[in-house]
Structures are given as structure tokens and as C-alpha cells.
Design a protein around this motif. Structure first.
Motif, mmCIF file in Angstrom:
data_model
loop_
_atom_site.group_PDB
_atom_site.id
_atom_site.type_symbol
_atom_site.label_atom_id
_atom_site.label_comp_id
_atom_site.label_asym_id
_atom_site.label_seq_id
_atom_site.Cartn_x
_atom_site.Cartn_y
_atom_site.Cartn_z
ATOM 1 N N UNK A 193 -3.214 10.750 -14.386
ATOM 2 C CA UNK A 193 -2.663 11.702 -15.560
ATOM 3 C C UNK A 193 -3.194 12.471 -16.026
ATOM 4 N N UNK A 194 -3.475 13.150 -15.641
ATOM 5 C CA UNK A 194 -4.806 14.328 -15.729
ATOM 6 C C UNK A 194 -3.732 15.432 -16.329
ATOM 7 N N UNK A 195 -4.584 16.130 -17.239
ATOM 8 C CA UNK A 195 -3.399 16.793 -17.953
ATOM 9 C C UNK A 195 -3.666 18.468 -17.051
ATOM 10 N N UNK A 196 -5.053 19.215 -16.946
ATOM 11 C CA UNK A 196 -4.148 19.923 -15.589
ATOM 12 C C UNK A 196 -4.417 19.928 -14.477
ATOM 13 N N UNK A 197 -2.782 18.971 -14.652
ATOM 14 C CA UNK A 197 -1.774 18.751 -13.382
ATOM 15 C C UNK A 197 -0.729 19.142 -13.942
ATOM 16 N N UNK A 198 0.594 19.833 -13.553
ATOM 17 C CA UNK A 198 1.963 19.948 -13.953
ATOM 18 C C UNK A 198 2.574 18.753 -12.993
ATOM 19 N N UNK A 199 1.872 17.955 -12.344
ATOM 20 C CA UNK A 199 1.874 16.679 -12.120
ATOM 21 C C UNK A 199 0.997 16.018 -10.975
ATOM 22 N N UNK A 200 0.557 15.086 -12.202
ATOM 23 C CA UNK A 200 -0.540 14.389 -12.446
ATOM 24 C C UNK A 200 -0.480 13.146 -11.142
ATOM 25 N N UNK A 201 -1.494 12.916 -10.482
ATOM 26 C CA UNK A 201 -2.015 11.318 -9.620
ATOM 27 C C UNK A 201 -1.568 10.532 -10.468
ATOM 28 N N UNK A 202 -1.137 9.799 -9.525
ATOM 29 C CA UNK A 202 -0.815 8.885 -10.574
ATOM 30 C C UNK A 202 -1.606 7.035 -9.782
ATOM 31 N N UNK A 203 -2.877 7.345 -10.516
ATOM 32 C CA UNK A 203 -3.618 5.698 -9.705
ATOM 33 C C UNK A 203 -3.364 4.554 -10.754
ATOM 34 N N UNK A 204 -3.346 3.811 -9.432
ATOM 35 C CA UNK A 204 -3.009 2.005 -10.279
ATOM 36 C C UNK A 204 -4.496 1.453 -9.567
ATOM 37 N N UNK A 205 -5.853 1.189 -10.078
ATOM 38 C CA UNK A 205 -7.267 0.505 -9.564
ATOM 39 C C UNK A 205 -6.237 -0.619 -9.058
ATOM 40 N N UNK A 206 -6.999 -1.469 -8.632
ATOM 41 C CA UNK A 206 -6.919 -2.533 -8.302
ATOM 42 C C UNK A 206 -8.108 -3.513 -8.296
ATOM 43 N N UNK A 207 -8.979 -4.037 -9.742
ATOM 44 C CA UNK A 207 -10.976 -4.866 -8.862
ATOM 45 C C UNK A 207 -10.760 -5.740 -8.331
ATOM 46 N N UNK A 208 -11.967 -5.749 -8.442
ATOM 47 C CA UNK A 208 -12.045 -7.254 -7.566
ATOM 48 C C UNK A 208 -11.567 -8.809 -7.431
ATOM 49 N N UNK A 209 -11.421 -9.643 -8.297
ATOM 50 C CA UNK A 209 -10.817 -10.513 -8.727
ATOM 51 C C UNK A 209 -8.768 -9.888 -8.571
ATOM 52 N N UNK A 210 -8.179 -9.120 -8.980
ATOM 53 C CA UNK A 210 -6.584 -8.794 -8.860
ATOM 54 C C UNK A 210 -7.202 -8.374 -6.783
ATOM 55 N N UNK A 211 -8.050 -8.059 -6.422
ATOM 56 C CA UNK A 211 -8.106 -7.977 -4.546
ATOM 57 C C UNK A 211 -8.122 -8.847 -4.799
ATOM 58 N N UNK A 212 -9.024 -9.979 -4.319
ATOM 59 C CA UNK A 212 -9.028 -11.576 -4.249
ATOM 60 C C UNK A 212 -7.855 -12.230 -3.992
ATOM 61 N N UNK A 213 -6.537 -11.997 -5.422
ATOM 62 C CA UNK A 213 -5.628 -12.373 -5.491
ATOM 63 C C UNK A 213 -4.958 -11.629 -4.286
ATOM 64 N N UNK A 214 -4.755 -10.925 -4.179
ATOM 65 C CA UNK A 214 -3.649 -10.182 -3.115
ATOM 66 C C UNK A 214 -4.172 -10.662 -1.499
ATOM 67 N N UNK A 215 -5.218 -10.348 -1.309
ATOM 68 C CA UNK A 215 -5.432 -10.662 0.088
ATOM 69 C C UNK A 215 -5.229 -11.842 0.367
ATOM 70 N N UNK A 216 -5.466 -12.955 -0.447
ATOM 71 C CA UNK A 216 -5.052 -14.606 -0.717
ATOM 72 C C UNK A 216 -3.601 -14.948 -0.087
ATOM 73 N N UNK A 217 -3.028 -14.099 -1.304
ATOM 74 C CA UNK A 217 -1.282 -14.223 -0.971
ATOM 75 C C UNK A 217 -0.962 -13.360 0.839
ATOM 76 N N UNK A 218 -1.604 -12.241 0.989
ATOM 77 C CA UNK A 218 -1.470 -11.773 2.508
ATOM 78 C C UNK A 218 -1.608 -12.946 3.665
ATOM 79 N N UNK A 219 -2.894 -13.106 3.171
ATOM 80 C CA UNK A 219 -2.902 -14.670 4.507
ATOM 81 C C UNK A 219 -2.070 -15.485 4.143
#
Length: 274
Positions: A22-48
Motif C-alpha cells: 500500500x505504499x503511497x509512492x506507487x500508483x498501483x501499490x503491491x498488496x501483501x497479505x502476510x501469514x505468521x507462523x501460527x497461521x502457517x501451521x494452520x494452512x500447512x495442516x489443512x494442506x496435509x
């Protein structure tokens, strides 16, 4: 060219700007959705679990999996290398190269930094300006050199003014550099051409289509790449004979690719000239 990679005696100077959410210096700013380690455990478990394995997020060490990010971003965000395909479908009657077709040899070599920080925002860098900057350095261009345009605009990164407060290249200036064997031209500004408003005003006043992205469209006549949104050129210890590498990421058929230009500066006590 000096040895690009020696060991401890080489200083690395990062000449890039990264991707920021969302940086103001970009007319089309990146959207970065970050997942922390707890969310990572949930997503990896769901994958398995989807693959038939009975794994719970709590089964990971300390209940933590792997962090990662989902990105929605264009290849022209952050520091990037524009391919000839960005400027048009052909260069002088030949098919224009996409980013995955750019020879890596173009993207490493000795750079010369031309200082245009005294120019006003919206001004156009012409052949005379380039010749004067080269004369100030006592430098003649050689085929394969990389030319970096220093405008000082990177100091405005993070602010809306970054999009508007810089001089841009002219079509004639672009052709002048490429005709001397330059294949890559970089700038520390948002864009290679003048700011959008400056081009728009000049087009409305004159009605001339040549006022619209003239430096970019020069790439339909002469083959070259440009690096936009560089940074830290003032951190370089000299203006000529600067070894850099700037390899773009490959995107199939892409008009550009993210790049992290790095200058490799050797021991200045070894008799190297500024």
C-alpha cells in the motif's frame, strides 16, 4: 572490468527499492497479505489434511508452521527492469524482446552515474545535458556500459511527491546513449520519462503525440532496457567504473521483471581511480 566478486574486500551497495504494501509512492501499490507462523501451521495442516493425513496445527513444534506472504503486484512495482517489449511490439522492424529473452550479459558491467539533481522536476534530459554530465566526469562511454541517471528522487520514496518531482529522459537522449552501445539505462526516479502531468500538459499545449512517453517509445527504434526506481546512488564512492549486477526475474512473455541492482565496490586503497 574488475573482478566483480572477490571476497571480504568487496563492499555491496544495494541500489534498489523493495515491494511495500500500500505504499503511497506507487500508483498501483503491491498488496501483501502476510501469514505468521501460527497461521502457517494452520494452512500447512489443512494442506496435509486435504491429502488424507491426520495433522493438527498443534502438532507443529510450538504450534508454529512456516510464515509466508500472498502478493498481488505488477512487475512494474518496486525496482524493475523494463524490457523492449514494454515499449512496443517491434524494435526497428524486429520483434521486441520480452523480459525472459533479455541477455544476462546486458545486465552486468561497469556503470557511470550522471548527476542531474540540479534539474527541475518536469524538465527533460537532452543530449546536451548528457554530454555536459559526461564532460564533467571526463568520461567517454564504451559499448556495454550501464548508464545511471541520478535525479535525487529516491529521497522522496514513501511520499506522493515521488510520483511527480523528477526530471525525465528525452527521446533524443535515449537514442544518443543507445547508439554508443549502452544497453541498460537506470534512473532513481519513479519513471524514465517526465512525470505524467508534465507530459500531459505539453501534449495539451502542442497536440504533438511525440510529447507522450517519448523516451519509452524511442525503444521502438533502438533496443535497450531501463531500470526504474533505483536508489542510493549517492552511496557510491565514485561516479565511473562502478561494477554492478542487475539480473531481472524471468516472467514468461513479460514486459518487465523485478530486479535488485547491486554495486560491487572493491578496496579503494588499491589504486582505483574515482
Amino acid at each position: 572490468m574488475r573482478d566483480l566478486v572477490t571476497a571480504d574486500e568487496t563492499t555491496l551497495v544495494d541500489l534498489s527499492i523493495g515491494l511495500e504494501d500500500g505504499i503511497a509512492s506507487e500508483p498501483t501499490p503491491p498488496e501483501i497479505d502476510a501469514f505468521d507462523h501460527e497461521a502457517g501451521a494452520k494452512r500447512l495442516a489443512e494442506t496435509l489434511q486435504e491429502q488424507g493425513y491426520d495433522v493438527d496445527p498443534a502438532d507443529f513444534p510450538e504450534g508454529m508452521g512456516l510464515a509466508w506472504e500472498d502478493l498481488a503486484v505488477i512487475p512494474h512495482a518496486g525496482t524493475h527492469l523494463d524490457a523492449p517489449w514494454h515499449y512496443g511490439p517491434e524494435v526497428d522492424g524486429e520483434p521486441a524482446k520480452t523480459i525472459d529473452e533479455i541477455p544476462l550479459e546486458w545486465c552486468r558491467g561497469n556503470a557511470v552515474v550522471l548527476d542531474f539533481r540540479s534539474m527541475d522536476p518536469g524538465e527533460e534530459i537532452g543530449v546536451g545535458d548528457l554530454e555536459a554530465a559526461l564532460d564533467d566526469l571526463g568520461h567517454d562511454l564504451s559499448p556495454g556500459e550501464i548508464v545511471l541517471l541520478q535525479t535525487g528522487a529516491d529521497e522522496l520514496w514513501g511520499q506522493p511527491e515521488y510520483l511527480t518531482e523528477f526530471p525525465g529522459m528525452s527521446a533524443e537522449g535515449t537514442r544518443f546513449l543507445v547508439e554508443q552501445g549502452v544497453k541498460v539505462i537506470g534512473t532513481d526516479a519513479y519513471g524514465f520519462d517526465k512525470p505524467f502531468a508534465a507530459m500531459g500538459e505539453r501534449y495539451v499545449e502542442s497536440g504533438e503525440e511525440s510529447e507522450l512517453w517519448p523516451a519509452h517509445f524511442a525503444g521502438r527504434e533502438v533496443e535497450y532496457c531501463q531500470i526504474e526506481k533505483m536508489a542510493n546512488l549517492d552511496a557510491l564512492p565514485r561516479k565511473t567504473d562502478v561494477p554492478i549486477v542487475a539480473f531481472p526475474i524471468e516472467i514468461e512473455g513479460g514486459s518487465a521483471g523485478w530486479v535488485r541492482p547491486v554495486a560491487l565496490i572493491g578496496d579503494e586503497t588499491g589504486g582505483e581511480s574515482a
